[in-house]
Scaffold this motif. Structure first.
Motif, PDB file in Angstrom:
ATOM      1  N   ALA A   1      22.608  11.517 -50.316  1.00 50.30           N
ATOM      2  CA  ALA A   1      21.428  11.547 -49.443  1.00 50.30           C
ATOM      3  C   ALA A   1      20.843  10.148 -49.291  1.00 50.30           C
ATOM      4  O   ALA A   1      20.352   9.779 -48.210  1.00 50.30           O
ATOM      5  CB  ALA A   1      20.378  12.500 -50.009  1.00 50.30           C
ATOM      6  N   GLY A   2      20.918   9.360 -50.369  1.00 48.68           N
ATOM      7  CA  GLY A   2      20.440   7.977 -50.289  1.00 48.68           C
ATOM      8  C   GLY A   2      21.272   7.143 -49.342  1.00 48.68           C
ATOM      9  O   GLY A   2      20.737   6.338 -48.565  1.00 48.68           O
ATOM     10  N   VAL A   3      22.584   7.333 -49.380  1.00 53.93           N
ATOM     11  CA  VAL A   3      23.474   6.620 -48.455  1.00 53.93           C
ATOM     12  C   VAL A   3      23.164   7.024 -47.014  1.00 53.93           C
ATOM     13  O   VAL A   3      23.076   6.176 -46.111  1.00 53.93           O
ATOM     14  CB  VAL A   3      24.946   6.903 -48.790  1.00 53.93           C
ATOM     15  N   ALA A   4      22.992   8.328 -46.790  1.00 51.93           N
ATOM     16  CA  ALA A   4      22.668   8.816 -45.447  1.00 51.93           C
ATOM     17  C   ALA A   4      21.341   8.255 -44.963  1.00 51.93           C
ATOM     18  O   ALA A   4      21.179   7.939 -43.776  1.00 51.93           O
ATOM     19  CB  ALA A   4      22.629  10.347 -45.445  1.00 51.93           C
ATOM     20  N   LEU A   5      20.385   8.124 -45.880  1.00 50.76           N
ATOM     21  CA  LEU A   5      19.082   7.559 -45.512  1.00 50.76           C
ATOM     22  C   LEU A   5      19.232   6.122 -45.026  1.00 50.76           C
ATOM     23  O   LEU A   5      18.692   5.756 -43.974  1.00 50.76           O
ATOM     24  CB  LEU A   5      18.139   7.601 -46.718  1.00 50.76           C
TER      25      LEU A   5
ATOM     26  N   ILE B   1      13.270   4.886 -53.287  1.00 49.81           N
ATOM     27  CA  ILE B   1      13.641   5.138 -51.888  1.00 49.81           C
ATOM     28  C   ILE B   1      13.558   3.845 -51.085  1.00 49.81           C
ATOM     29  O   ILE B   1      14.494   3.465 -50.365  1.00 49.81           O
ATOM     30  CB  ILE B   1      12.733   6.216 -51.273  1.00 49.81           C
ATOM     31  N   VAL B   2      12.436   3.152 -51.202  1.00 45.95           N
ATOM     32  CA  VAL B   2      12.222   1.930 -50.419  1.00 45.95           C
ATOM     33  C   VAL B   2      13.177   0.829 -50.861  1.00 45.95           C
ATOM     34  O   VAL B   2      13.777   0.134 -50.022  1.00 45.95           O
ATOM     35  CB  VAL B   2      10.756   1.459 -50.521  1.00 45.95           C
TER      36      VAL B   2
ATOM     37  N   GLY C   1      10.021   7.707 -40.704  1.00 44.67           N
ATOM     38  CA  GLY C   1       9.469   8.818 -41.460  1.00 44.67           C
ATOM     39  C   GLY C   1      10.239  10.108 -41.252  1.00 44.67           C
ATOM     40  O   GLY C   1      10.515  10.845 -42.211  1.00 44.67           O
ATOM     41  N   LEU C   2      10.629  10.397 -40.017  1.00 43.25           N
ATOM     42  CA  LEU C   2      11.363  11.627 -39.730  1.00 43.25           C
ATOM     43  C   LEU C   2      12.762  11.604 -40.338  1.00 43.25           C
ATOM     44  O   LEU C   2      13.253  12.625 -40.829  1.00 43.25           O
ATOM     45  CB  LEU C   2      11.429  11.843 -38.215  1.00 43.25           C
ATOM     46  N   VAL C   3      13.419  10.442 -40.304  1.00 45.20           N
ATOM     47  CA  VAL C   3      14.731  10.331 -40.942  1.00 45.20           C
ATOM     48  C   VAL C   3      14.611  10.573 -42.445  1.00 45.20           C
ATOM     49  O   VAL C   3      15.418  11.303 -43.044  1.00 45.20           O
ATOM     50  CB  VAL C   3      15.359   8.948 -40.669  1.00 45.20           C
ATOM     51  N   THR C   4      13.598   9.991 -43.055  1.00 49.58           N
ATOM     52  CA  THR C   4      13.373  10.193 -44.486  1.00 49.58           C
ATOM     53  C   THR C   4      13.119  11.663 -44.804  1.00 49.58           C
ATOM     54  O   THR C   4      13.667  12.219 -45.762  1.00 49.58           O
ATOM     55  CB  THR C   4      12.172   9.351 -44.963  1.00 49.58           C
ATOM     56  N   TYR C   5      12.291  12.308 -43.987  1.00 44.78           N
ATOM     57  CA  TYR C   5      11.969  13.720 -44.201  1.00 44.78           C
ATOM     58  C   TYR C   5      13.190  14.610 -44.011  1.00 44.78           C
ATOM     59  O   TYR C   5      13.381  15.598 -44.721  1.00 44.78           O
ATOM     60  CB  TYR C   5      10.858  14.137 -43.234  1.00 44.78           C
TER      61      TYR C   5
ATOM     62  N   VAL D   1       4.650  12.162 -47.614  1.00 45.63           N
ATOM     63  CA  VAL D   1       5.326  11.111 -48.392  1.00 45.63           C
ATOM     64  C   VAL D   1       6.404  10.440 -47.548  1.00 45.63           C
ATOM     65  O   VAL D   1       6.581   9.215 -47.587  1.00 45.63           O
ATOM     66  CB  VAL D   1       5.921  11.696 -49.685  1.00 45.63           C
ATOM     67  N   ALA D   2       7.131  11.235 -46.751  1.00 43.16           N
ATOM     68  CA  ALA D   2       8.149  10.668 -45.869  1.00 43.16           C
ATOM     69  C   ALA D   2       7.524   9.718 -44.855  1.00 43.16           C
ATOM     70  O   ALA D   2       8.064   8.648 -44.571  1.00 43.16           O
ATOM     71  CB  ALA D   2       8.904  11.780 -45.155  1.00 43.16           C
TER      72      ALA D   2
END
Length: 413
Positions: free
Chosen positions: A315-319, A380-381, A112-116, A125-126
């Motif tokens: 940002a998606g790649v980093a996630l 995202i998922v 969750g924190l990485v997503t946020y 939501v994160a």
């Protein structure tokens, strides 16, 4: 009807090709895994490829993938429950408690924190996304620990531990997902009251008890019928499949968590049934599991939201990178002293890497979108799931063989 026939022909053809080339796939470390090939096949025949057929002609694609994922995960956790040694969970309760308690909490919070930190979404939501991608996927875990390559190279203690964790924490993610769902839609106090009563007591504890009761009764009856020589070999397969689907339907109608109920039913059945028949059940269940596993990956490839992924950008790649590196390995290092099978560095690192995110997360993502109406959860998922399928599928055989070649786990460093 023509779309159905096309789907049957294409997916059956894929299964035939993969079944006939299983040995080649396992002996060539550079070839992609079967889930990767199935997803690629789904992309190729889907609306962004040849457009051979579309799920939207049947129903809402998210509904189709949700129900396919639900049944696939249920069969996967049943397969795991049948494969585990009798009373495994009871004998390894300390290890399982460490993984399902602090282990899952850490994976949830970190995810969750990485997503946020990476994406422009609200904190709640994160945390909901983090809960959805917390469980170790039983479908992908089965692909890692099942087969001759795994049996020759991965110690039983690691195969059993990964299987047990994947079977249990898939349903164990349910309270985390619904806590986040309730917090998104309600204020803190009403959300916690509903979560602690309706979700925990009824939908989780009640489902576990009901599933265990059904599994124990069916297992005891199977033992008696087998002892009286009334049971045919084909009935062994029918019983376990009927048990799985029956528990899924019955517990869902009562409003409980069907995945936890199915796993509890499988464990109780395994405890009570005739051990000689269990070996047959395991072999047959793996075949049936395979028939359901690959098609759901094909469906996943067909519903990939490419435009939404593109909108996420770097940002998606980093996630994906952040989740794969931080979600599980640091947690495994932290809790490994409490987990007996992780007695060597290699075992800890192997378990730390192979905690794949897959069809279970897809199921929870569709559930979260349906309950909250937040459509941003889906791209995202699915991006994280695709990253896990690619990363774990590409390294599965390679690292399994590497593990098997170690004379001393210390060499892993």
């Amino acid at each position: 009807m023509s779309d159905l026939n096309i789907a049957l022909a294409l997916i059956s053809g894929l299964l035939l090709v993969l079944d006939l080339s299983t040995g080649l796939l396992q002996s060539r470390q550079y070839l992609p895994s079967e889930p990767i090939m199935a997803v690629g096949f789904g992309i190729a025949i889907g609306p962004h490829g040849l457009d051979a057929f579309q799920l939207s002609t049947w129903a809402d694609p998210l509904i189709v993938i949700e129900q396919a994922a639900r049944l696939t995960v249920a069969l996967a956790v049943t397969s795991i429950a049948l494969r585990l040694p009798e009373n495994y969970v009871r004998r390894r309760w300390k290890s399982m408690t460490a993984l399902l308690g602090p282990g899952m909490v850490i994976m949830w919070l970190v995810s969750g924190l990485v997503t946020y930190a990476v994406l422009p979404v609200s904190f709640l939501v994160a945390m909901l996304v983090g809960a959805v991608i917390t469980p170790t996927d039983p479908v992908l875990a089965n692909s890692i620990v099942i087969g001759k390559t795994a049996e020759r190279n991965i110690p039983k203690r690691i195969r059993y531990l990964l299987s047990a964790e994947a079977g249990a924490n898939d349903g164990g993610a349910y309270p985390f997902v619904f806590l986040a769902i309730l917090l998104v839609g309600e204020s803190l106090r009403p959300a916690l009251v509903e979560w602690s009563t309706q979700i925990l007591l009824i939908e989780v504890v009640g489902a576990i008890l009901l599933g265990a009761l059904i599994g124990a009764v069916v297992g005891r009856l199977e033992r008696w019928v087998s002892g009286e020589q009334y049971l045919e070999e084909t009935s062994v397969f029918t019983i376990t499949v009927a048990l799985t689907l029956g528990v899924v339907g019955f517990v869902t109608l009562l409003g409980g968590n069907e995945i936890l109920a199915v796993f509890a039913a499988g464990l109780a059945y395994n405890w009570q049934a005739d051990p000689e028949d269990e070996a047959k059940e395991q072999r047959i269940e793996e075949v049936f599991n395979r028939l359901f596993t690959l098609p759901v990956f094909v469906l996943f490839g067909m519903v990939i939201p490419w435009s939404e992924w593109q909108a996420l950008g770097w940002a998606g790649v980093a996630l994906v990178v952040g989740i794969l590196l931080l979600r599980r390995l640091p947690m495994m290092v932290a809790v490994s002293p409490a987990i007996d099978p992780l007695d060597r560095p290699a075992a800890m690192l192997f378990m730390g890497w192979f905690g794949p995110i897959g069809i279970a997360a897809v199921f929870y993502a569709t559930l979260a979108v349906r309950e909250t109406g937040i459509e941003a959860i889906w791209p995202i998922v699915t991006l994280v799931v695709a990253g896990s399928i690619l990363a774990h599928g590409a390294t599965g055989t390679l690292l399994t063989l590497r593990y098997g070649r170690l004379d001393d786990d210390a060499d892993w460093w």
